[in-house]
Write a protein that holds these residues in place. Sequence first.
Motif, mmCIF file in Angstrom:
data_model
loop_
_atom_site.group_PDB
_atom_site.id
_atom_site.type_symbol
_atom_site.label_atom_id
_atom_site.label_comp_id
_atom_site.label_asym_id
_atom_site.label_seq_id
_atom_site.Cartn_x
_atom_site.Cartn_y
_atom_site.Cartn_z
ATOM 1 N N GLY A 132 0.868 -1.118 -0.150
ATOM 2 C CA GLY A 132 -0.043 0.017 -0.084
ATOM 3 C C GLY A 132 0.658 1.082 -0.073
ATOM 4 O O GLY A 132 2.087 1.177 0.649
ATOM 5 N N MET A 133 0.450 2.104 -0.724
ATOM 6 C CA MET A 133 1.191 3.514 -0.667
ATOM 7 C C MET A 133 0.264 4.755 -0.505
ATOM 8 O O MET A 133 -0.725 4.831 -1.010
ATOM 9 C CB MET A 133 1.914 3.762 -2.086
ATOM 10 C CG MET A 133 2.792 5.083 -2.364
ATOM 11 S SD MET A 133 3.449 5.259 -3.749
ATOM 12 C CE MET A 133 5.037 4.384 -3.513
ATOM 13 N N TYR A 134 0.563 5.687 0.471
ATOM 14 C CA TYR A 134 -0.246 6.550 0.999
ATOM 15 C C TYR A 134 0.522 7.800 1.095
ATOM 16 O O TYR A 134 1.738 7.822 1.290
ATOM 17 C CB TYR A 134 -0.937 6.225 2.293
ATOM 18 C CG TYR A 134 -1.697 5.181 2.333
ATOM 19 C CD1 TYR A 134 -3.097 5.003 2.001
ATOM 20 C CD2 TYR A 134 -1.098 3.893 2.627
ATOM 21 C CE1 TYR A 134 -3.774 3.847 1.912
ATOM 22 C CE2 TYR A 134 -1.838 2.719 2.667
ATOM 23 C CZ TYR A 134 -3.329 2.690 2.125
ATOM 24 O OH TYR A 134 -4.073 1.724 2.225
ATOM 25 N N PRO A 135 -0.182 9.028 0.813
ATOM 26 C CA PRO A 135 0.599 10.285 0.951
ATOM 27 C C PRO A 135 0.948 10.618 2.522
ATOM 28 O O PRO A 135 -0.074 10.275 3.280
ATOM 29 C CB PRO A 135 -0.141 11.378 0.361
ATOM 30 C CG PRO A 135 -1.661 10.728 0.255
ATOM 31 C CD PRO A 135 -1.463 9.344 0.385
ATOM 32 N N VAL A 136 1.980 11.127 3.146
ATOM 33 C CA VAL A 136 2.190 11.283 4.467
ATOM 34 C C VAL A 136 1.109 12.383 5.019
ATOM 35 O O VAL A 136 0.556 12.109 6.066
ATOM 36 C CB VAL A 136 3.561 12.113 4.775
ATOM 37 C CG1 VAL A 136 3.738 12.416 5.988
ATOM 38 C CG2 VAL A 136 4.632 10.990 4.274
ATOM 39 N N ASP A 137 0.682 13.189 4.040
ATOM 40 C CA ASP A 137 -0.210 14.490 4.303
ATOM 41 C C ASP A 137 -1.493 14.227 3.226
ATOM 42 O O ASP A 137 -1.045 14.152 1.832
ATOM 43 C CB ASP A 137 0.334 15.634 4.421
ATOM 44 C CG ASP A 137 -0.502 16.937 4.697
ATOM 45 O OD1 ASP A 137 -1.829 16.621 4.496
ATOM 46 O OD2 ASP A 137 -0.230 18.062 5.144
ATOM 47 N N GLN A 138 -2.760 13.985 3.633
ATOM 48 C CA GLN A 138 -3.612 13.766 2.571
ATOM 49 C C GLN A 138 -3.909 14.935 1.660
ATOM 50 O O GLN A 138 -4.318 14.889 0.443
ATOM 51 C CB GLN A 138 -5.036 13.464 3.223
ATOM 52 C CG GLN A 138 -5.182 11.942 3.875
ATOM 53 C CD GLN A 138 -5.206 11.026 2.514
ATOM 54 O OE1 GLN A 138 -6.066 11.114 1.705
ATOM 55 N NE2 GLN A 138 -4.384 10.178 2.416
ATOM 56 N N THR A 139 -3.461 16.219 1.954
ATOM 57 C CA THR A 139 -3.631 17.115 1.101
ATOM 58 C C THR A 139 -2.578 17.220 -0.047
ATOM 59 O O THR A 139 -2.819 17.939 -1.141
ATOM 60 C CB THR A 139 -3.066 18.599 1.987
ATOM 61 O OG1 THR A 139 -1.870 18.479 2.182
ATOM 62 C CG2 THR A 139 -4.182 18.882 2.900
ATOM 63 N N GLU A 140 -1.842 16.149 -0.046
ATOM 64 C CA GLU A 140 -0.657 15.997 -1.177
ATOM 65 C C GLU A 140 -1.293 14.809 -1.921
ATOM 66 O O GLU A 140 -0.431 14.321 -3.124
ATOM 67 C CB GLU A 140 0.611 15.333 -0.632
ATOM 68 C CG GLU A 140 1.470 16.790 0.060
ATOM 69 C CD GLU A 140 1.989 17.850 -0.994
ATOM 70 O OE1 GLU A 140 2.399 17.411 -1.771
ATOM 71 O OE2 GLU A 140 1.473 18.889 -0.594
ATOM 72 N N TYR A 141 -2.494 14.450 -1.771
ATOM 73 C CA TYR A 141 -3.070 13.320 -2.578
ATOM 74 C C TYR A 141 -2.898 13.404 -4.363
ATOM 75 O O TYR A 141 -2.540 12.681 -4.837
ATOM 76 C CB TYR A 141 -4.448 12.984 -2.155
ATOM 77 C CG TYR A 141 -5.133 11.911 -3.017
ATOM 78 C CD1 TYR A 141 -5.021 10.368 -2.827
ATOM 79 C CD2 TYR A 141 -5.705 12.055 -4.242
ATOM 80 C CE1 TYR A 141 -5.541 9.581 -3.262
ATOM 81 C CE2 TYR A 141 -6.366 10.969 -4.708
ATOM 82 C CZ TYR A 141 -6.289 9.785 -4.445
ATOM 83 O OH TYR A 141 -6.834 8.721 -5.064
ATOM 84 N N ASN A 142 -3.587 14.728 -4.713
ATOM 85 C CA ASN A 142 -3.551 14.906 -6.036
ATOM 86 C C ASN A 142 -2.110 15.016 -6.431
ATOM 87 O O ASN A 142 -1.929 14.546 -7.834
ATOM 88 C CB ASN A 142 -4.160 16.326 -6.282
ATOM 89 C CG ASN A 142 -6.022 15.951 -6.192
ATOM 90 O OD1 ASN A 142 -6.225 14.803 -6.071
ATOM 91 N ND2 ASN A 142 -6.431 17.134 -5.681
ATOM 92 N N ASN A 143 -1.095 15.626 -5.821
ATOM 93 C CA ASN A 143 0.213 15.848 -6.394
ATOM 94 C C ASN A 143 0.646 14.690 -6.544
ATOM 95 O O ASN A 143 1.567 14.321 -7.598
ATOM 96 C CB ASN A 143 0.735 16.734 -5.506
ATOM 97 C CG ASN A 143 0.782 18.189 -5.477
ATOM 98 O OD1 ASN A 143 -0.003 18.549 -6.577
ATOM 99 N ND2 ASN A 143 0.894 18.783 -4.485
ATOM 100 N N LEU A 144 0.608 13.466 -5.545
ATOM 101 C CA LEU A 144 1.132 12.030 -5.468
ATOM 102 C C LEU A 144 0.495 11.275 -6.623
ATOM 103 O O LEU A 144 1.340 10.698 -7.425
ATOM 104 C CB LEU A 144 0.814 11.522 -4.163
ATOM 105 C CG LEU A 144 1.363 10.040 -4.261
ATOM 106 C CD1 LEU A 144 2.820 9.764 -4.448
ATOM 107 C CD2 LEU A 144 0.956 9.410 -2.762
#
Length: 617
Positions: free
Chosen positions: A348-360
Amino acid sequence: MALAGRTALHWVWLRSTRPAAGPLSLPSWRPALCERLYGSRGEEKIDMSVYPVESIRNFSIIAHVDHGKSTLADRLLEITGTIAKTDRNKQVLDKLQVERERGITVKAQSASLFYNHDGVNYLLNLIDTPGHVDFSYEVSRSLSACQGVILVVDANEGIQAQTVANFYLAFEAQLAVIPVVNKIDLKNADPERVEKQIEKLFDIPVDECVRISAKQGTNVEKVLQKVIEKIPPPQCNTADPLKALVFDSTFDHYRGVIANIALFGGEIEKGHKIVSAHTKKRYEVNEVGILTPNEQPTHKLYAGQVGYLIAGMKEVTEAQIGDTLFLYKQPVEPLPGFKSAKPMVFAGMYPVDQTEYNNLKSALERLTLNDSSVNVHRDSSLALGAGWRLGFLGLLHMEVFNQRLEQEYNMSVILTAPTVPYKAVLSSAKLIKEYGKKEITIINPAQFPDKLSVSEYLEPTVLGTIVTPQEYIGKIIVLCQDRRAVQKDMLYIDEHRVMLKYLFPLNEIVVDFYDALKSLSSGYASFDYEDAGYQAADLIKMDILLNGNPVEELATIIHKLKAYRKNVVAKCYGGDITRRMKLLKRQAEGKKLMRKIGNVEVPRDAFIRVLKRQTDK
């Protein structure tokens, strides 16, 4: 007409650096000069029509890790004048930061070399490939654009596991093989022994092997001559309709998708209207060229040649690896393309901060364009939020992909513990109706079905090849048995080295088997594996409970084990039975005290620290 400013200075420098006698030699020094004058994109365009199909050779360099592929590529680039000869030429084709830091090739790279042999100018298209098993997909993809390979073997280490795997990839593709014994300058080099190994395993006569030292340049020119003599030209015709195979691609923020293509027919130039066989979309070609190894625009590309193409593809999904391009209103039968890469490890891969979801998300799309072997599924977690379930070809592949995300896109991510893809044969009619099939694949431990609704669990297996000095055989056999492996074959390559073949459950080798093997053999054993299907297994999901509730992010699937508890009476050797009973009573009281403690709240960053610690091991 007077030449102004910078141009006049360039013209003076050009005249002063031109050879004193004879015509300007394009093959020997123009590409390096052009790069020095105008950077990687020279203002002049090369006329590729002077290289007919019969004077073209497309080849790859294949080898085990650290046997000298990239060093040989550096020397070939220097000898042909593609790059200037300097002491700084190390891993020229390894452009990624992760490749230079780790000292390995993870991404196949191509370069066009110009070489004169017996008065004939040849165009040699070289593709340097990775050597680690996790990147074998890059090798197989590169071979589709070639008619031959240079098989490099270390004169000291001899044939290794990935040497065998890469040879058979080339053999199955019916490519010409030129065996090269490298590092003959080393103190312990034994080229005669290695040549005998090549003859025994691959049935290639000893007298066909070329002994070289890529580091010192010894005999490297002979390799070029062998390429021209032994590797056939491509079987295609410029008069045929355009048929171009997309075998790799990268994304440029300003120019969009840059597709690496091999022409199997016809010709292509700026202004041509082309169509993708995969998406059916139409494009106008903005630029074509070759890699020397940097981009060098050309007027046209012709049948048999390898180069790049820019055609206004702005979306990463538009350039599919294995796609066929053809001229508008001149459709052709699409080329076979590539067999899809089969992921061996999921995480599983997740952004450390959910605000970075679209960038990731954007970074993942662009990086998977460049590495199409990564499998991506959307996923979500109560503790970590929205993310993805990614499939990789191995643990090193996963680490490199994560490192590239950080270095190339400045993205910091959380990776869960890696797992392998299991299967379950369902017995529950309700579940069969829900999934629409009887056999399902499980890539996330949280989705592992209960034993009551399953008739059989299946685990993935691989056929592993181990090449080792004979003195380590005993230790390695014990290691393999501990990993539930079944021996399939044992062959002595020579009086010192042995090749073992074992059938392994994939989950037994995916995390730390390679490190254990290297430790047992003092670094001398090598390992490679290939998919061997599935076998029935007694599997169970191991949950980690928090406040009595399972934590999905920490769940793993394992082979069924007996329950364990701490043996508090291990230190009792005889004596009064009351001492044993006292220790057991104290253990029971400790468990009772733990049950009295109220619920514990675990902050999200605690999960992040736990998961990061797991992936760092």
